[in-house]
Enzyme design. Structure first.
Site, PDB file in Angstrom:
ATOM      1  N   GLU A  89       0.966  -1.044  -0.110  1.00 49.97           N
ATOM      2  CA  GLU A  89       0.085  -0.048   0.004  1.00 49.97           C
ATOM      3  C   GLU A  89       0.906   1.242  -0.149  1.00 49.97           C
ATOM      4  O   GLU A  89       1.884   1.396   0.846  1.00 49.97           O
ATOM      5  CB  GLU A  89      -0.779   0.034   1.005  1.00 49.97           C
ATOM      6  CG  GLU A  89      -2.068  -1.189   1.019  1.00 49.97           C
ATOM      7  CD  GLU A  89      -3.003  -1.151  -0.113  1.00 49.97           C
ATOM      8  OE1 GLU A  89      -3.067  -0.072  -0.602  1.00 49.97           O
ATOM      9  OE2 GLU A  89      -2.913  -2.201  -0.831  1.00 49.97           O
ATOM     10  N   CYS A 107      -1.682   9.226   4.088  1.00 46.97           N
ATOM     11  CA  CYS A 107      -1.740   8.797   2.786  1.00 46.97           C
ATOM     12  C   CYS A 107      -2.891   9.290   1.918  1.00 46.97           C
ATOM     13  O   CYS A 107      -3.279   9.412   0.756  1.00 46.97           O
ATOM     14  CB  CYS A 107      -1.675   7.304   2.617  1.00 46.97           C
ATOM     15  SG  CYS A 107      -2.796   6.648   3.451  1.00 46.97           S
TER      16      CYS A 107
HETATM   17  P1  NAP Z   1       9.041   4.849   3.173  1.00 45.03           P
HETATM   18  O1  NAP Z   1      10.079   5.717   3.169  1.00 45.03           O
HETATM   19  O2  NAP Z   1       8.645   4.122   2.053  1.00 45.03           O
HETATM   20  O3  NAP Z   1       9.122   3.799   4.522  1.00 45.03           O
HETATM   21  C1  NAP Z   1       8.273   2.843   4.999  1.00 45.03           C
HETATM   22  C2  NAP Z   1       9.083   1.573   5.331  1.00 45.03           C
HETATM   23  O4  NAP Z   1       9.780   1.025   4.508  1.00 45.03           O
HETATM   24  C3  NAP Z   1       9.807   2.102   6.560  1.00 45.03           C
HETATM   25  O5  NAP Z   1       9.589   1.118   7.593  1.00 45.03           O
HETATM   26  C4  NAP Z   1      11.263   2.065   6.068  1.00 45.03           C
HETATM   27  O6  NAP Z   1      12.171   1.765   6.891  1.00 45.03           O
HETATM   28  C5  NAP Z   1      11.251   1.096   4.976  1.00 45.03           C
HETATM   29  N1  NAP Z   1      12.274   0.915   3.887  1.00 45.03           N
HETATM   30  C6  NAP Z   1      12.629   1.834   3.559  1.00 45.03           C
HETATM   31  N2  NAP Z   1      13.753   1.209   2.457  1.00 45.03           N
HETATM   32  C7  NAP Z   1      13.305   0.000   2.523  1.00 45.03           C
HETATM   33  C8  NAP Z   1      13.834  -0.965   1.568  1.00 45.03           C
HETATM   34  N3  NAP Z   1      14.819  -0.711   0.682  1.00 45.03           N
HETATM   35  N4  NAP Z   1      13.365  -2.208   1.763  1.00 45.03           N
HETATM   36  C9  NAP Z   1      12.317  -2.216   2.824  1.00 45.03           C
HETATM   37  N5  NAP Z   1      11.903  -1.438   3.485  1.00 45.03           N
HETATM   38  C10 NAP Z   1      12.478  -0.242   3.370  1.00 45.03           C
HETATM   39  O7  NAP Z   1       7.604   5.626   3.731  1.00 45.03           O
HETATM   40  P2  NAP Z   1       7.443   6.492   4.953  1.00 45.03           P
HETATM   41  O8  NAP Z   1       8.136   7.845   4.885  1.00 45.03           O
HETATM   42  O9  NAP Z   1       7.618   5.796   6.147  1.00 45.03           O
HETATM   43  O10 NAP Z   1       5.728   6.777   4.803  1.00 45.03           O
HETATM   44  C11 NAP Z   1       4.984   7.480   4.239  1.00 45.03           C
HETATM   45  C12 NAP Z   1       4.600   7.040   2.934  1.00 45.03           C
HETATM   46  O11 NAP Z   1       3.772   5.887   3.060  1.00 45.03           O
HETATM   47  C13 NAP Z   1       3.792   8.058   1.986  1.00 45.03           C
HETATM   48  O12 NAP Z   1       4.167   7.743   0.657  1.00 45.03           O
HETATM   49  C14 NAP Z   1       2.441   7.614   2.282  1.00 45.03           C
HETATM   50  O13 NAP Z   1       1.414   7.942   1.251  1.00 45.03           O
HETATM   51  C15 NAP Z   1       2.548   5.852   2.555  1.00 45.03           C
HETATM   52  N6  NAP Z   1       1.452   5.438   3.278  1.00 45.03           N
HETATM   53  C16 NAP Z   1       0.523   4.632   2.502  1.00 45.03           C
HETATM   54  C17 NAP Z   1      -0.608   3.946   3.267  1.00 45.03           C
HETATM   55  C18 NAP Z   1      -1.678   3.332   2.358  1.00 45.03           C
HETATM   56  O14 NAP Z   1      -2.410   2.648   3.225  1.00 45.03           O
HETATM   57  N7  NAP Z   1      -1.781   3.486   1.200  1.00 45.03           N
HETATM   58  C19 NAP Z   1      -0.940   4.341   4.456  1.00 45.03           C
HETATM   59  C20 NAP Z   1      -0.136   5.322   5.188  1.00 45.03           C
HETATM   60  C21 NAP Z   1       1.217   5.856   4.545  1.00 45.03           C
HETATM   61  P3  NAP Z   1      13.196   3.197   7.405  1.00 45.03           P
HETATM   62  O15 NAP Z   1      12.251   4.150   8.222  1.00 45.03           O
HETATM   63  O16 NAP Z   1      14.297   2.295   8.075  1.00 45.03           O
HETATM   64  O17 NAP Z   1      13.738   3.965   6.245  1.00 45.03           O
END
Ligand code: NAP
Length: 525
Positions: free
Chosen positions: A296, A330
């Site tokens: 997601e 999001c």
């Molecule tokens: P993110 O930067 O993509 O990080 C999400 C998770 O992925 C974190 O735990 C992060 O760890 C981890 N991660 C980073 N690089 C990775 C890799 N190469 N392999 C595996 N995992 C990795 O997103 P965010 O800044 O936390 O969250 C914001 C985003 O989430 C926005 O785009 C928002 O729209 C989206 N979101 C979507 C929904 C939905 O239901 N569609 C709900 C909530 C949020 P680290 O923190 O250690 O980097």
């Protein structure tokens, strides 16, 4: 005996959303203040890694801090290495045979206990969310309530799916379909719903009979560690899950690639989600399945304001959707697409409402908006505001807000063309682009002119236009005459189209199936 019979389904009340605490009641307010003090007194504690029941220290610490006061350390977390990530998958996989054979009814009982514990510790979790994620009291309360809802909802869902499903019965045979779990999964949540999304993805995996390696966001690892305490107290065996703080860029690929990883449940940005999807698709030596990816991702959500809308209610909905939790949802409205006939009036009503919003430390309930999550986010959002000023006309906000935290003014930029970057790219901060549409059809066409498809809303009193939106607004979660944030478990199963993700519909009746596979059994009589 089926899970349903075992737990006495008759005694489980129908699912209801957890009511929010009313902070206008002085006693509730005092209780919250007490919790904020108690949690602050627990700042700076060290948290070990948890690898299938084993506590591990690496000595290399991740410092999670309070975005309202960046000098304050909320928790210190031992960071996992790639070697420990491999070990976590292997050790958590090793417990899968035992956990998957634990009767579903027992797993459901544990989950209902987890829900009761969260309810008992609600103010405490509210306080951790205020401090580590920068949520206002009400936003924190909504996050914790949603986590409780996920536990309650998925417990009931597992009762339903834990019994064998009715099938056509061939003569001379007993035919049945049963759902069985998949294996060890990797759970990767974002920081913006650090309890609800982490808990929801984790308990869905566990209650279905899978084991899980949880990799929390590096911005909110303390909330994850507190949730692990809840799982312990609820009776989930320590070997059923691992909790690995550490950088996603260091351990993420190892977890996703590992040949024993059976599925990945991810919520986060589009770029990371697409990377996970690609890596997971590549077969690894020794891998005996196609990995399942539940991803997601981001949004660029629009609210359409029609010429026949109740403008006051549209303005209220846009303000709440765009600036609640600093626009870091999001589902946040980052585009208002307004019919030319009411465009000027809409902006005249919007501007003073946005300028009234208060910004400051999240623990102070008089602030509507708290900080954005970290310094990198602050810089990126301010950069988008600068870009926006060249792409449109600044109407409100436009820069940092005073204070030591990562505060940004709620910002509105009008006359934004559809090809503009701030119309197309997810900013994930308090920035709203306002765009003029020729008429309702044009507005719907503009709303769909994005790579995403998560949420959307339409304000109009015209039933024909509402019907057109039902048919043509391409979003996983569409709202009519209400804001586009605030999905409720059960009522609004949540998940997006296009590059917003795999449309998993968290909090809905299809969700647990993503953590199960169906086995058909035919016995000749
Ligand atoms: P993110 O930067 O993509 O990080 C999400 C998770 O992925 C974190 O735990 C992060 O760890 C981890 N991660 C980073 N690089 C990775 C890799 N190469 N392999 C595996 N995992 C990795 O997103 P965010 O800044 O936390 O969250 C914001 C985003 O989430 C926005 O785009 C928002 O729209 C989206 N979101 C979507 C929904 C939905 O239901 N569609 C709900 C909530 C949020 P680290 O923190 O250690 O980097």
């Amino acid at each position: 005996m089926s899970a349903e019979q075992a737990i006495g389904a008759g005694s489980l009340p129908v699912f209801r959303n957890e009511p929010y605490t009313d902070f206008s009641v002085p006693a509730n307010c005092r209780e919250m203040e007490g919790s904020l003090d108690a949690v602050r007194a627990a700042f700076g504690r060290e948290y070990e890694l948890r690898i299938a029941g084993e506590r591990v220290k690496t000595g290399e610490l991740l410092d999670s801090h309070n975005p309202s006061r960046p000098g304050e350390t909320v928790g210190l977390h031992h960071k996992a290495t790639p070697q420990l990530a491999r070990q976590a998958i292997e050790a958590t996989h090793a417990f899968f045979p035992e956990w998957s054979r634990t009767p579903a009814a027992k797993r459901v009982q544990m989950l209902l206990r987890a829900s009761a514990i969260l309810r008992r510790r609600k103010y405490e979790f509210d306080a951790w969310l205020v401090y580590e994620a920068g949520k206002s009291w009400m936003e924190a309360e909504a996050d914790v309530s949603e986590a409780i809802d996920f536990c309650e909802y998925y417990a009931r869902e597992m009762l339903r799916l834990g019994s064998s499903r009715p099938t056509v019965q061939l003569p001379g045979e007993k035919d049945e379909l049963v759902y069985v779990p998949l294996g060890v999964g990797v759970v990767i949540p974002p920081w913006n719903f650090p309890l609800a999304i982490l808990a929801g993805m984790t308990v869905a995996a566990l209650v279905a009979g899978n084991t899980a390696v949880i990799k929390p966001s590096s911005d909110t690892p303390t909330i994850a560690a507190k949730f692990a305490e809840v799982l312990d107290e609820a009776g989930f065996p320590p070997r059923a899950f691992s909790l690995l703080a550490g950088s996603g860029s260091v351990i993420g690929d190892v977890l996703v690639r590992h040949p024993l990883t059976r599925f990945i449940s991810f919520t986060g940005s589009k770029d990371v989600g697409l990377r996970i999807n690609e890596l997971a698709a590549r077969h690894q030596p020794g891998q005996r399945w196609i990995k399942r990816v539940i991803a997601e991702m981001g949004g660029k959500d629009a609210i359409v304001v029609d010429s026949e809308a109740d403008l006051d209610s549209a303005v209220t909905g846009v303000v709440a959707s765009a600036f609640g939790y600093q626009g870091q949802k999001c589902s946040a409205c980052s585009r208002a697409i307004v019919d030319t006939a009411v465009y000027g009036e809409f902006l005249d009503k919007l501007k003073p409402k946005v300028e009234q919003l208060t910004v400051g430390p999240a623990e102070d309930p008089s602030n509507y908006m708290g900080p954005v999550i970290n310094e990198a986010a602050r810089r990126a959002i301010l950069n988008y505001i600068d870009i926006g000023k060249t792409e449109g006309r600044l109407v409100a906000g436009g820069g940092p807000a005073p204070g030591e935290g990562y505060f940004i003014q709620p910002t509105v930029i009008a006359d934004v063309p559809p090809e503009a970057r701030i119309f197309q790219e997810e900013i994930f901060g308090p920035v709203l682009a306002v765009t003029k549409a020729r008429d309702f059809d044009h507005a719907l066409e503009l709303a769909n002119r994005t790579d995403y498809g998560l949420t959307g809303a339409v304000y109009t009193k015209n039933p024909k236009k509402l019907q057109a939106a039902r048919e043509r607004f391409f979003a996983g979660n569409l709202y009519l005459n209400r804001k586009c944030t605030g999905a409720m478990v059960g009522a609004h199963p949540f998940g997006g189209f296009n590059l917003s993700g795999t449309d998993s519909k968290a909090g809905g009746p299809d969700y647990l199936l993503l953590f199960l596979q169906a086995k058909a059994i035919a016995e000749k009589l």
